[in-house]
Each structure stands twice: as structure tokens, then as C-alpha cells.
Design a protein around this motif. Structure first.
Motif, short mmCIF file in Angstrom:
data_model
loop_
_atom_site.label_atom_id
_atom_site.label_comp_id
_atom_site.label_asym_id
_atom_site.label_seq_id
_atom_site.Cartn_x
_atom_site.Cartn_y
_atom_site.Cartn_z
N ASP A 1 -8.00 2.24 9.03
CA ASP A 1 -7.54 2.78 7.75
C ASP A 1 -6.13 3.35 7.82
OD1 ASP A 1 -9.87 2.04 6.53
OD2 ASP A 1 -10.80 4.03 6.56
N TRP A 2 -5.75 3.95 8.97
CA TRP A 2 -4.43 4.58 9.04
C TRP A 2 -3.32 3.56 8.83
CZ3 TRP A 2 -0.06 3.93 12.03
CH2 TRP A 2 -0.18 3.19 13.21
N VAL A 3 -3.56 2.31 9.25
CA VAL A 3 -2.55 1.25 9.12
C VAL A 3 -2.28 0.97 7.64
CG1 VAL A 3 -2.02 -1.17 9.69
CG2 VAL A 3 -3.28 0.25 11.33
N LYS A 4 -3.36 1.00 6.86
CA LYS A 4 -3.23 0.76 5.41
C LYS A 4 -2.62 1.99 4.73
CE LYS A 4 -7.54 -1.76 6.14
NZ LYS A 4 -7.40 -3.17 5.88
N LYS A 5 -3.13 3.18 5.14
CA LYS A 5 -2.70 4.44 4.52
C LYS A 5 -1.20 4.69 4.71
CE LYS A 5 -4.07 8.22 6.55
NZ LYS A 5 -5.05 9.06 7.23
N GLU A 6 -0.68 4.31 5.88
CA GLU A 6 0.74 4.53 6.19
C GLU A 6 1.64 3.43 5.63
OE1 GLU A 6 2.44 6.99 7.74
OE2 GLU A 6 0.67 8.23 8.10
N GLY A 7 1.02 2.44 4.97
CA GLY A 7 1.83 1.34 4.41
C GLY A 7 2.40 0.42 5.46
N ILE A 8 1.75 0.38 6.63
CA ILE A 8 2.26 -0.41 7.75
C ILE A 8 1.70 -1.84 7.75
CG2 ILE A 8 1.92 -0.60 10.28
CD1 ILE A 8 2.58 2.47 10.31
N GLU A 9 0.54 -2.03 7.11
CA GLU A 9 -0.10 -3.35 7.15
C GLU A 9 0.81 -4.48 6.66
OE1 GLU A 9 -4.47 -5.36 6.42
OE2 GLU A 9 -3.90 -3.66 5.18
N GLN B 1 3.53 3.36 18.18
CA GLN B 1 4.98 3.20 18.22
C GLN B 1 5.53 2.99 16.80
OE1 GLN B 1 6.13 0.11 21.01
NE2 GLN B 1 4.76 0.89 22.59
N ILE B 2 4.74 2.31 15.95
CA ILE B 2 5.19 2.08 14.57
C ILE B 2 5.16 3.40 13.79
CG2 ILE B 2 4.91 0.67 12.49
CD1 ILE B 2 3.31 -1.33 14.14
N TYR B 3 4.11 4.20 14.04
CA TYR B 3 4.02 5.52 13.41
C TYR B 3 5.21 6.38 13.86
CZ TYR B 3 1.86 9.98 12.01
OH TYR B 3 1.59 11.20 11.43
N PHE B 4 5.51 6.32 15.15
CA PHE B 4 6.68 7.04 15.71
C PHE B 4 7.96 6.60 15.02
CE2 PHE B 4 10.14 6.16 18.81
CZ PHE B 4 10.55 7.46 19.09
N LEU B 5 8.10 5.29 14.84
CA LEU B 5 9.30 4.74 14.21
C LEU B 5 9.43 5.23 12.76
CD1 LEU B 5 11.55 2.71 15.01
CD2 LEU B 5 10.18 0.92 13.96
#
Length: 442
Positions: free
Chosen positions: A195-203, A139-143
Motif C-alpha cells: 500500500d505504501w507504494v500506492k500511497k506515496e504515488g510511486i507506483e 531508496q525511492i522513499y529516500f529520494l
């Protein structure tokens, strides 16, 4: 007259929003509940009425705080999973609380999996079956990618139980039980965010993870009372059993979903298990717990409504029936499957099914209902087996709606002869688990 010391718990389900008071022996002494109509999000899809919910919670708590009968000593929260509240610096929601049934843009989903090593590899790493919006991390990626005008205002992404806690404490935190709830956020091999959480700058949007029994304090205007950080409702419901039982067990928690939970199974997930809706949760201390899910409550409702319509019977007819061995032996002797399931896919578990149900082939409602439960429990046993393999247990507790269905229970006993099937109920188990958490250190 001295006041009764109590622990207060808000238990926020998808339908009912409940408030409980438990005494020092964790016996329920008060409850009240409400419901809210959903509010359309910007795409016209139903979303949780988060601001009316917040108003109700604060008023309900203040009323209890001023009660002449009770003195609130602790506060905690349980809430449904797969739900994020995205807030600004002040903790004000900047987006709707998107419903986990909201459709996910197909192209965006394909893009996500392509960027992250492919669907099944990603699902194995995160112990999350591919569930689109039900993988709440997505959902965060969607946002970020579909709603950048909202995303730019987001400072914190809070799982629902921790948002509820933040209303009262003003503090932003995360907890393992929500992170580990098929979110697609957690790498179960590395035991860290994927890793995707870090890569997308979401962490940076995900607040620090605290232990599930951490105590904060409510704001001064709300009494400066020791306050928990909230717990995912399924994980909360497991806690009373873990506290009471000294030997290993599995829990079959039934309702809309039947959730098979084996807290003693630490085996890694296979691709085959993931396709059968098997996954891992994280416990309050961050340890993996194997579970499998089955949509039996909705399937039961659909099929029973079909039977009632066919035989022109009143609601509740099946509840008057008791288990009869001769009827079971008759329906289980049929060579071919007779029920066309609406939601469930028996073929996923290596079981056959009728393409559609011919109700006219049954002489009466009783035989039809027994046949349905017979074929349903075949699927349920297969789903249970996913969490029993690799960590066998002798006892299986059954709680929730189906623990009162003697036909369902007796068929499970016949099909699982090496296990003790124990109907059990901790009424309001999620709320009780949340109350136990904040009293652990006392």
C-alpha cells in the motif's frame, strides 16, 4: 566459414562487469570483463559508475556483433540486487546509482516505519528484513523526501537488470526477481505492490511487470536481436539447478554471502525468522521462494587474516589443509565457545560466542582454523534450517567459494547427517541462468 550462433549475456556484479557468449548448448565460448572505480555521489559516498558502464556495454556488444567468428542470436542481462536506476522520459539517469551500503537517514527511516504500521509488521508483509538502503524500495522513499530536487525529474525507477536491458531495447519494464529481492515494495500476502507504494504515488514510476522469459528486441542500430528483460543475479544462479534437478533440493550459494535457497518452501515468514535475516524472493513467475543470508565470506576473510598475522603465515595456508576427523573431534569437544565473531551474531541463532578470541590459547594455526570453521558451520546449519523447516529436502548443493573447502563441507556433513551435501558448480551461474531464460521458448 559459417559463424557460431551464440547467446550474449552481460553479468553486472558489484565488482566485476562481465560479458559472455554461450553456444547453442549453453557452453561458454567467450568472456571478457572490466571494473570501474566508484564515483562519489552528491553526499560524497561511493556510487556505481553507471555512465562509463553503459558506454563499455554498448561498445563491447558492437564489437561482438561485428565478430567474424560469432553470430549473436539472443541477448540478456543479470545484475546485482538492491540497486535502482532513476531515469527521465528518455531513459537518461537523473541520479547516481546509490550504493546499498550508503547510510539511511535515521529519522526518515523511523518516519517511514511509523507511517506503515511499525517496523516488524511491515517487514513481515514485505518479506524483507529491516536493511535500510538494502531495502531498495526505501531508496525511492529516500529520494522523494530527502532529494526532492532530483525526484521531480524522475519518470522511471528501474531495477538494475531492467535498466541494463533498457539500454539496448529502449523499453522500460519491471520483473519479479528484482521486485522480490528484499525491496520492501511487494506485499507477499496480497501478492501486489504494498500500500505504501500506492500511497506515496510511486507506483506510476515503476514500469509494467513482465514475465522473466519475455523477449523484446534490441534497437535497430543494435541488430534488432531478441533480447531479455534481465534477471536478479541470485535468481539467475538458481535456474540451472531447477532445470537440471527433477527432485526437491536446497542450494547453499557461497561467496561474500552464503545464501540458503529452498525453492520448494512456500511457508510464510515469522517475525523470528526475519530477525535472523530470513526472507522471500520472487521467482521469475512471481512465486515466493524462501531464503536466508549469512555474511560468511567476509567473516572468514577477517578471521583468517587475524590468524595469519598471529602465526606469521603466508596467504593461502588454509587452502592446503584437508579435513581430519581427529582434529574436528578435538575442537568440538571443548565445552565453551572460543571465537569472537566480527560480523556474525551467533546469539541471534541461540548460539553462544566468546567475547573476543584469544589466539594464544590455541597451540597452532590448524586447531584455531578448525575451531573457527566448527563454530561457523554451527551458525550456517542454523541459517540453513530456517529454509528447510516446513519443506524438508534430502539434497543440499553447495556452490561458490566454499564448495572447494573440504573442512567446511565435511563439518556440514557431520552436522546434517540426514542430508546429502553435494559440492557443485555451474561456473558463472547467474549468466548461465540469464542465457537459459531467453532460450526457454526455443
Amino acid at each position: 566459414m559459417s559463424k557460431i550462433p551464440v547467446t550474449a549475456v552481460f553479468d553486472i556484479g558489484k565488482t566485476n562487469k562481465k560479458f559472455f557468449l554461450f553456444d547453442e548448448n549453453l557452453k561458454e565460448v567467450f568472456n571478457t570483463y572490466t571494473r570501474f572505480d566508484p564515483i562519489p555521489d552528491e553526499d560524497g559516498f561511493d556510487s556505481e559508475a553507471i555512465l562509463p558502464l553503459r558506454t563499455w556495454m554498448i561498445q563491447t556488444f558492437l564489437d561482438a556483433l561485428n565478430s567474424p567468428e560469432f553470430e549473436i542470436k539472443k541477448l540478456n542481462f543479470s545484475g546485482h540486487g538492491a540497486s535502482f536506476v532513476h531515469t527521465d522520459e528518455q531513459g537518461e539517469p537523473v541520479t547516481p546509482l546509490y550504493d546499498y551500503l550508503k547510510p539511511y537517514p535515521e529519522e526518515l527511516l523511523e518516519k517511514f516505519y511509523k507511517e506503515n504500521g511499525g517496523k516488524m509488521a511491515f517487514c513481515q508483509q514485505t518479506s524483507s528484513p529491516p536493511l535500510a538502503m538494502l531495502n531498495s524500495g526505501l531508496q525511492i522513499y529516500f529520494l522523494k523526501h530527502a532529494k526532492p530536487e532530483y525526484f521531480k525529474n524522475v519518470k522511471y525507477c528501474l531495477h538494475l537488470p531492467q535498466y541494463l536491458s533498457s539500454i539496448f531495447t529502449g523499453q522500460m519494464v519491471s520483473d519479479y526477481t528484482s521486485i522480490g529481492c528484499h525491496t520492501g515494495l511487494w506485499d507477499f500476502e496480497k501478492m501486489d505492490y504494498h500500500d505504501w507504494v500506492k500511497k506515496e504515488g510511486i507506483e506510476p514510476l515503476l514500469p509494467p511487470i513482465l514475465a522473466g522469459d519475455t523477449l523484446l528486441k534490441t534497437k535497430p542500430e543494435l541488430g534488432s536481436i531478441p533480447c531479455g528483460i534481465g534477471v536478479h543475479d541470485s535468481s539467475g544462479a538458481l535456474l540451472p539447478y531447477l532445470e537440471q534437478e527433477k527432485e526437491s533440493f536446497a542450494l547453499l550459494s557461497t561467496g561474500t554471502w552464503a545464501i540458503s535457497i529452498n525453492p520448494f518452501n512456500k511457508t510464510p515468514l515469522s517475525e523470528s525468522e526475519l530477525t535472523k535475516d530470513c526472507l522471500q524472493f520472487l521467482s521469475i513467475s512471481g512465486q515466493p521462494i524462501k531464503i536466508s543470508r549469512l555474511f560468511i565470506g567476509e567473516e572468514h576473510k577477517y578471521q583468517v587474516d587475524e590468524m595469519y598475522a598471529h602465526w606469521n603465515l603466508p596467504l593461502g595456508t588454509y587452502k592446503k589443509m584437508k579435513f581430519d576427523l581427529a582434529t574436528f573431534e578435538k575442537v568440538s569437544s571443548f565445552g565453551q565457545k572460543r571465537i569472537g565473531f566480527h560480523y556474525l551474531k551467533p546469539e541471534d541463532y541461540g548460539l553462544g560466542r566468546a567475547r573476543q578470541t584469544d589466539w594464544a590459547s590455541f597451540p597452532d594455526f590448524e586447531e584455531a582454523y578448525y575451531t573457527f570453521i566448527h563454530e561457523l558451520t554451527d551458525i550456517q546449519v542454523a541459517s540453513l534450517q530456517l529454509v528447510l523447516d516446513g519443506a524438508p529436502v534430502q539434497r543440499i548443493f553447495v556452490d561458490g567459494g566454499f564448495n572447494a573447502n573440504s573442512i567446511f563441507l565435511e563439518m556440514l556433513r557431520i552436522k546434517l547427517p540426514d542430508h546429502e551435501i553435494i559440492p557443485s558448480d555451474f561456473p558463472n551461474g547467474s549468466a548461465l541462468g540469464a542465457a537459459m531464460l531467453v532460450n526457454k521458448k526455443s
